[in-house]
Design an enzyme around this catalytic site. Sequence first.
Site, PDB file in Angstrom:
ATOM      1  N   HIS A 123     141.189  88.662  28.124  1.00 31.62           N
ATOM      2  CA  HIS A 123     140.717  87.497  27.349  1.00 31.62           C
ATOM      3  C   HIS A 123     139.366  87.041  27.902  1.00 31.62           C
ATOM      4  CE1 HIS A 123     145.219  86.307  26.612  1.00 31.62           C
ATOM      5  NE2 HIS A 123     144.868  87.387  25.933  1.00 31.62           N
TER       6      HIS A 123
HETATM    7  C1  LIG Z   1     144.317  94.927  25.561  1.00 27.18           C
HETATM    8  C2  LIG Z   1     144.095  93.566  24.914  1.00 27.18           C
HETATM    9  C3  LIG Z   1     145.193  92.758  24.613  1.00 27.18           C
HETATM   10  C4  LIG Z   1     145.000  91.499  24.031  1.00 27.18           C
HETATM   11  N1  LIG Z   1     146.094  90.775  23.633  1.00 27.18           N
HETATM   12  C5  LIG Z   1     145.894  89.650  22.883  1.00 27.18           C
HETATM   13  C6  LIG Z   1     146.999  88.973  22.284  1.00 27.18           C
HETATM   14  O1  LIG Z   1     148.159  89.402  22.385  1.00 27.18           O
HETATM   15  N2  LIG Z   1     146.737  87.838  21.577  1.00 27.18           N
HETATM   16  C7  LIG Z   1     145.468  87.328  21.432  1.00 27.18           C
HETATM   17  O2  LIG Z   1     145.311  86.266  20.820  1.00 27.18           O
HETATM   18  N3  LIG Z   1     144.416  87.972  21.981  1.00 27.18           N
HETATM   19  C8  LIG Z   1     144.594  89.119  22.664  1.00 27.18           C
HETATM   20  N4  LIG Z   1     143.517  89.800  23.154  1.00 27.18           N
HETATM   21  C9  LIG Z   1     142.167  89.212  22.963  1.00 27.18           C
HETATM   22  C10 LIG Z   1     141.649  89.396  21.544  1.00 27.18           C
HETATM   23  O3  LIG Z   1     141.811  90.746  21.143  1.00 27.18           O
HETATM   24  C11 LIG Z   1     140.165  88.982  21.528  1.00 27.18           C
HETATM   25  O4  LIG Z   1     140.098  87.604  21.845  1.00 27.18           O
HETATM   26  C12 LIG Z   1     139.515  89.219  20.183  1.00 27.18           C
HETATM   27  O5  LIG Z   1     139.568  90.585  19.841  1.00 27.18           O
HETATM   28  C13 LIG Z   1     138.049  88.784  20.211  1.00 27.18           C
HETATM   29  O6  LIG Z   1     137.525  88.993  18.927  1.00 27.18           O
HETATM   30  P1  LIG Z   1     135.961  89.082  18.685  1.00 27.18           P
HETATM   31  O7  LIG Z   1     135.758  89.356  17.234  1.00 27.18           O
HETATM   32  O8  LIG Z   1     135.332  87.899  19.269  1.00 27.18           O
HETATM   33  O9  LIG Z   1     135.441  90.320  19.542  1.00 27.18           O
HETATM   34  P2  LIG Z   1     135.961  91.812  19.678  1.00 27.18           P
HETATM   35  O10 LIG Z   1     137.355  91.950  19.209  1.00 27.18           O
HETATM   36  O11 LIG Z   1     135.621  92.202  21.074  1.00 27.18           O
HETATM   37  O12 LIG Z   1     135.043  92.613  18.658  1.00 27.18           O
HETATM   38  C14 LIG Z   1     133.693  92.903  18.911  1.00 27.18           C
HETATM   39  C15 LIG Z   1     133.339  94.191  18.189  1.00 27.18           C
HETATM   40  O13 LIG Z   1     131.922  94.393  18.272  1.00 27.18           O
HETATM   41  C16 LIG Z   1     131.650  95.767  18.547  1.00 27.18           C
HETATM   42  N5  LIG Z   1     130.332  95.815  19.199  1.00 27.18           N
HETATM   43  C17 LIG Z   1     130.027  95.432  20.462  1.00 27.18           C
HETATM   44  N6  LIG Z   1     128.703  95.583  20.676  1.00 27.18           N
HETATM   45  C18 LIG Z   1     128.156  96.044  19.534  1.00 27.18           C
HETATM   46  C19 LIG Z   1     126.825  96.350  19.134  1.00 27.18           C
HETATM   47  N7  LIG Z   1     125.800  96.181  19.974  1.00 27.18           N
HETATM   48  N8  LIG Z   1     126.622  96.826  17.885  1.00 27.18           N
HETATM   49  C20 LIG Z   1     127.668  96.989  17.018  1.00 27.18           C
HETATM   50  N9  LIG Z   1     128.947  96.699  17.343  1.00 27.18           N
HETATM   51  C21 LIG Z   1     129.198  96.206  18.590  1.00 27.18           C
HETATM   52  C22 LIG Z   1     132.797  96.181  19.443  1.00 27.18           C
HETATM   53  O14 LIG Z   1     132.961  97.583  19.421  1.00 27.18           O
HETATM   54  C23 LIG Z   1     133.976  95.424  18.814  1.00 27.18           C
HETATM   55  O15 LIG Z   1     134.592  96.167  17.782  1.00 27.18           O
HETATM   56  C24 LIG Z   1     143.677  91.036  23.768  1.00 27.18           C
HETATM   57  C25 LIG Z   1     142.574  91.848  24.067  1.00 27.18           C
HETATM   58  C26 LIG Z   1     142.776  93.103  24.633  1.00 27.18           C
HETATM   59  C27 LIG Z   1     141.573  93.954  24.944  1.00 27.18           C
END
Ligand SMILES: Cc1cc2nc3c(=O)[nH]c(=O)nc-3n(C[C@H](O)[C@H](O)[C@H](O)COP(=O)(O)OP(=O)(O)OC[C@H]3O[C@@H](n4cnc5c(N)ncnc54)[C@H](O)[C@@H]3O)c2cc1C
Length: 476
Positions: free
Chosen positions: A413
């Site tokens: 997280h």
């Molecule tokens: C193993 C694991 C278990 C988890 N379990 C839970 C859970 O049970 N419940 C919960 O609420 N949360 C959980 N989380 C946390 C949750 O998944 C994250 O809080 C959430 O995914 C964040 O979403 P986001 O859209 O902010 O970023 P992210 O999900 O990190 O998405 C960002 C995306 O941007 C892409 N990216 C990065 N840089 C670039 C670039 N320069 N150009 C193009 N694309 C790019 C990445 O590849 C990624 O696909 C977990 C996370 C992990 C890793």
Amino acid sequence: MSGVNTFVEIAVIGSGPGGALTAALLAEAGKEVVILEKGAHLPLTSCEPFTIAEMTQKYSHGGITVAMGRPAVSYIEGGSVGGGSEVNSGLYHRTPSDIIDEWVKKFEIKNLTYEKLIPIFKKNEIDLTISYVPSGQLPKASLKLHEGAQKLGWNSIEVPRWFRYESDGCGVKQSMTETFIPRAIKAGAEVISYTKINKVSPKPGGWLLTGWKTVGLDFTPFELLANKIFVCTGATATPALLRRSGLSSLAGKNLHMHPSIKIVAKFPEKVNHVGMGVPVHQVKEFSPRYSMGCSISSPPYLSLAMMDVKGGQEIVDSHWSNMAIYYAMTTGGRGFVNPLPLFKDPLVRYKFTSSEVVDILDALVDLARCLFAAGATEIYPAVQNSRQIRSVDEMIAFRNELEADQLNLMTIHLFSSCPMGENRQNTVVNSFGALHDHDGIYINDCSIIPTALGVNPQGTVMALARRNVEHFLGEE
Ligand SMILES: Cc1cc2nc3c(=O)[nH]c(=O)nc-3n(C[C@H](O)[C@H](O)[C@H](O)COP(=O)(O)OP(=O)(O)OC[C@H]3O[C@@H](n4cnc5c(N)ncnc54)[C@H](O)[C@@H]3O)c2cc1C
């Protein structure tokens, strides 16, 4: 699609929960949307969950990266279309109301209260079918934690998940490739995978995005012009992109996470089996300072968790079905994300105060207390040179010998690297995600969450993202 002459109305960079929801709602409102994602576009079913194959296909940085510090924290982020939602456990919480109140005051966020978020939470909960595990299918290892907490009189809950169950009890996690990505495509959005954006620059009428399309060892330069952009690349990549592009000096200076420490416990009875599923109980007695839960405890994960124990692999080989991994998740520390010239990924540092280290040690002892109350006969804390501990008193004595550097901390997280609000001293974007001092650029991912939440963050990421998109569409 590539070439500087290609012009789109809105580019969404990053396709995790923040980006996928943003793209779908904008496309459904009639906007022309392109989603750019550095990783592969794979279905949820492309590999077994929680396996090495999944790490190779769907994690950023090939799996685990380390935030430098004393103690260091290893962190995991998703790296394919759907981001973290493809690899996570899908446990769901709404944002705690007292945390929202704190943010509003400290960061001067406009028009945000828990009550105002309720209709937004509800829309996401319907779209992602929030459900509890059907009765009779609760994992034994998860129930053990609950049992220990109940014996101690501690608050312990079963957490619902982003999951859709069929009438036969089978179910599918509602990751972004199951929900908002298909919705975005159906509404006309284009997904361009394997495309990493390295820099965004203001141009007359919009933004120039530059980066690389990478497939295998092939790199092709990529350029696109967009009228407006939503940066949704996650807690470490978003501030790195802003800093590399010279758009915000505060970006990356307020990273928060949930540093977690683990314990492997062995019980006299069987608590684990192949395909045990996702543990769903959490102990909230000490929240938000720290809370406790059970982790995925497959034999390979147990082997990893016992790496610091002499003879650990033999113990796992002989007793894995009586063993499970538990964690204590804390909220302390503050990090810094710095892009480094010539390096693909930014340098992440994380610092703890001495009282925050005490919190981690207290959390470790209380987790041990809960596991012994649940009937564990021996436990192995995740510290360097770990050893077998057979009672709470032994755990307290062991804790008093521990140095901070010995703690093996990890997190899944991360957030807060570009906080939102109107206070220009401590925020990077305004109360609705628009980057301060620049037009037509928004951040809509976990970076804008102002501080550590003490609960799983995806529910908050998606609630804030929906709130911002609704505000954006209302202003258009
Ligand atoms: C193993 C694991 C278990 C988890 N379990 C839970 C859970 O049970 N419940 C919960 O609420 N949360 C959980 N989380 C946390 C949750 O998944 C994250 O809080 C959430 O995914 C964040 O979403 P986001 O859209 O902010 O970023 P992210 O999900 O990190 O998405 C960002 C995306 O941007 C892409 N990216 C990065 N840089 C670039 C670039 N320069 N150009 C193009 N694309 C790019 C990445 O590849 C990624 O696909 C977990 C996370 C992990 C890793």
